[in-house]
Scaffold this motif. Structure first.
Motif, PDB file in Angstrom:
ATOM      1  N   ARG A  19       0.834  -1.187   0.000  1.00  0.00           N
ATOM      2  CA  ARG A  19       0.000   0.000   0.000  1.00  0.00           C
ATOM      3  C   ARG A  19       0.880   1.253   0.000  1.00  0.00           C
ATOM      4  N   ARG A  20       0.354   2.356   0.498  1.00  0.00           N
ATOM      5  CA  ARG A  20       1.143   3.598   0.623  1.00  0.00           C
ATOM      6  C   ARG A  20       1.301   3.876   2.119  1.00  0.00           C
ATOM      7  N   PRO A  21       2.218   3.176   2.781  1.00  0.00           N
ATOM      8  CA  PRO A  21       2.302   3.278   4.234  1.00  0.00           C
ATOM      9  C   PRO A  21       3.176   4.434   4.711  1.00  0.00           C
ATOM     10  N   ARG A  53      17.548   3.652   3.007  1.00  0.00           N
ATOM     11  CA  ARG A  53      16.985   3.032   1.807  1.00  0.00           C
ATOM     12  C   ARG A  53      15.461   3.078   1.835  1.00  0.00           C
ATOM     13  N   LEU A  54      14.875   2.838   2.988  1.00  0.00           N
ATOM     14  CA  LEU A  54      13.419   2.892   3.107  1.00  0.00           C
ATOM     15  C   LEU A  54      12.899   4.311   2.864  1.00  0.00           C
ATOM     16  N   ALA A  55      13.570   5.301   3.470  1.00  0.00           N
ATOM     17  CA  ALA A  55      13.113   6.690   3.370  1.00  0.00           C
ATOM     18  C   ALA A  55      13.189   7.218   1.942  1.00  0.00           C
ATOM     19  N   ALA A  56      13.988   6.583   1.095  1.00  0.00           N
ATOM     20  CA  ALA A  56      14.057   6.984  -0.312  1.00  0.00           C
ATOM     21  C   ALA A  56      12.833   6.517  -1.090  1.00  0.00           C
ATOM     22  N   ARG A  57      12.026   5.627  -0.467  1.00  0.00           N
ATOM     23  CA  ARG A  57      10.910   5.025  -1.204  1.00  0.00           C
ATOM     24  C   ARG A  57       9.547   5.253  -0.553  1.00  0.00           C
ATOM     25  N   VAL A  58       9.514   5.390   0.766  1.00  0.00           N
ATOM     26  CA  VAL A  58       8.249   5.611   1.474  1.00  0.00           C
ATOM     27  C   VAL A  58       8.501   6.606   2.608  1.00  0.00           C
ATOM     28  N   PRO A  59       7.458   7.285   3.099  1.00  0.00           N
ATOM     29  CA  PRO A  59       7.664   8.219   4.215  1.00  0.00           C
ATOM     30  C   PRO A  59       8.086   7.484   5.493  1.00  0.00           C
ATOM     31  N   VAL A  60       9.164   7.958   6.089  1.00  0.00           N
ATOM     32  CA  VAL A  60       9.689   7.393   7.344  1.00  0.00           C
ATOM     33  C   VAL A  60       9.729   8.501   8.389  1.00  0.00           C
ATOM     34  N   ALA A  61       9.049   8.290   9.501  1.00  0.00           N
ATOM     35  CA  ALA A  61       9.007   9.284  10.579  1.00  0.00           C
ATOM     36  C   ALA A  61       9.652   8.718  11.837  1.00  0.00           C
ATOM     37  N   VAL A  62      10.447   9.539  12.500  1.00  0.00           N
ATOM     38  CA  VAL A  62      10.971   9.214  13.824  1.00  0.00           C
ATOM     39  C   VAL A  62      10.161  10.033  14.826  1.00  0.00           C
ATOM     40  N   VAL A  63       9.503   9.348  15.754  1.00  0.00           N
ATOM     41  CA  VAL A  63       8.612   9.990  16.719  1.00  0.00           C
ATOM     42  C   VAL A  63       9.151   9.663  18.110  1.00  0.00           C
ATOM     43  N   SER A  64       9.825  10.627  18.716  1.00  0.00           N
ATOM     44  CA  SER A  64      10.630  10.373  19.907  1.00  0.00           C
ATOM     45  C   SER A  64      10.180  11.198  21.098  1.00  0.00           C
ATOM     46  N   GLY A  65      10.534  10.733  22.277  1.00  0.00           N
ATOM     47  CA  GLY A  65      10.351  11.537  23.470  1.00  0.00           C
ATOM     48  C   GLY A  65      11.410  12.624  23.596  1.00  0.00           C
ATOM     49  N   ARG A 188      -0.530  14.259   6.245  1.00  0.00           N
ATOM     50  CA  ARG A 188       0.440  15.130   5.555  1.00  0.00           C
ATOM     51  C   ARG A 188       1.070  14.421   4.357  1.00  0.00           C
ATOM     52  N   TYR A 189       1.392  13.124   4.521  1.00  0.00           N
ATOM     53  CA  TYR A 189       2.114  12.422   3.473  1.00  0.00           C
ATOM     54  C   TYR A 189       1.218  11.519   2.623  1.00  0.00           C
ATOM     55  N   GLY A 190      -0.090  11.666   2.757  1.00  0.00           N
ATOM     56  CA  GLY A 190      -1.018  10.950   1.894  1.00  0.00           C
ATOM     57  C   GLY A 190      -0.950   9.445   2.027  1.00  0.00           C
ATOM     58  N   ALA A 191      -0.627   8.949   3.213  1.00  0.00           N
ATOM     59  CA  ALA A 191      -0.549   7.503   3.428  1.00  0.00           C
ATOM     60  C   ALA A 191      -1.944   6.914   3.624  1.00  0.00           C
ATOM     61  N   ASP A 192      -2.127   5.693   3.151  1.00  0.00           N
ATOM     62  CA  ASP A 192      -3.415   5.029   3.368  1.00  0.00           C
ATOM     63  C   ASP A 192      -3.312   3.872   4.360  1.00  0.00           C
ATOM     64  N   ALA A 193      -2.147   3.723   4.982  1.00  0.00           N
ATOM     65  CA  ALA A 193      -1.943   2.707   6.018  1.00  0.00           C
ATOM     66  C   ALA A 193      -0.719   3.123   6.821  1.00  0.00           C
ATOM     67  N   GLY A 194      -0.503   2.466   7.936  1.00  0.00           N
ATOM     68  CA  GLY A 194       0.616   2.881   8.771  1.00  0.00           C
ATOM     69  C   GLY A 194       1.258   1.739   9.534  1.00  0.00           C
TER      70      GLY A 194
END
Length: 253
Positions: A19-21, A53-65, A188-194
């Motif tokens: 999908r578009r995760p 490599r992943l971030a070049a193909r799909v949105p990758v977010a780091v969500v940290s404390g 924001r990144y138009g993802a349809d799954a996560g």
């Protein structure tokens, strides 16, 4: 909870990557191994290369404390987006000003009691939109927890605490959390799954609010009270998950 690397978990990952995760990752204890000195935490080089490599193909977010500026230099790759302070600080918009102001009343009390906390082996990390009181290095963890308990016994209105792994987080009630962050970034990144993976209490809002077709993962032994749908036994297994994601992207093109 099911083990992510069994047949069912691998199948869920494969379906997700078709999908578009949006891929969301906690930092400490998830991407980076837990260390005795929090300032020494870094992403292993192999993990950083897989994420790059992943971030070049799909949105990758780091969500940290951690604060955004703190976590950014520890990554070794450029993610699509970084969110800090448990969800209350966006790298584009900065920390929520209401949250920073609300913590002001607690800061006064905290600074008065800081010598007592330090004597007990606890240290304060003021991150602007949240405060962490660490006691990982305390020689007597019980004494450190007792000193922290005195500090947080009479909190100003609108301020709450959340225990973590050898840390007590001081947060503003109703502040944006990791669930809010993942919801916002999905749009924001138009993802349809996560996908979201984390290892501690502050990751539960992201697990709890995930859509029914998301893959949510807790790092650590299976916990029946967690809202994550899958688990990994240990942080060292995260690289295998990243490799599976990349392999599926190669299959789907």
């Amino acid at each position: 909870m099911r083990y992510l690397l069994d047949a069912e978990g691998r199948g869920a990952l494969a379906r997700l990557m078709k999908r578009r995760p949006l891929l969301g990752f906690d930092f400490d204890g998830t991407l980076a191994p837990i260390v005795m000195q929090p300032d020494e935490a870094r992403l292993p080089e192999a993990t950083a290369k897989l994420l790059e490599r992943l971030a070049a193909r799909v949105p990758v977010a780091v969500v940290s404390g951690r604060q955004v500026l703190d976590v950014r230099h520890r990554l070794g790759f450029k993610p699509t987006h970084i969110v800090g302070n448990h969800g209350a600080e966006d790298e584009l918009d900065g920390p929520d000003p209401r949250v920073v102001m609300t913590l002001g009343a607690f800061r006064e009390r905290m600074l008065r009691m800081e010598p007592r906390l330090n004597e007990a082996g606890a240290t304060i990390e003021d991150k602007g939109a949240s405060i962490a009181i660490h006691y990982r290095m305390a020689k007597d963890p019980v004494a450190a927890r007792d000193a922290i308990a005195v500090l947080v016994a009479d909190l100003p209105a609108g301020i709450v605490t959340e225990p973590g792994k050898r840390v007590v987080n001081v947060l503003v009630e109703g502040a944006p959390d990791k669930g809010d962050a993942m919801t916002r970034l999905t749009a924001r990144y138009g993802a349809d799954a996560g996908f979201y993976i984390g290892d501690d209490t502050n990751d539960e809002p992201a697990f709890e609010r995930a859509g029914p077709d998301w893959v949510t993962v807790r790092v650590g032994p299976r916990l029946d009270h967690s809202h994550a749908r899958y688990y990994l036994n240990e942080q060292a297994e995260v690289d295998e998950v990243l490799r599976l994601m990349l392999a599926q992207l190669d299959v789907t093109g």
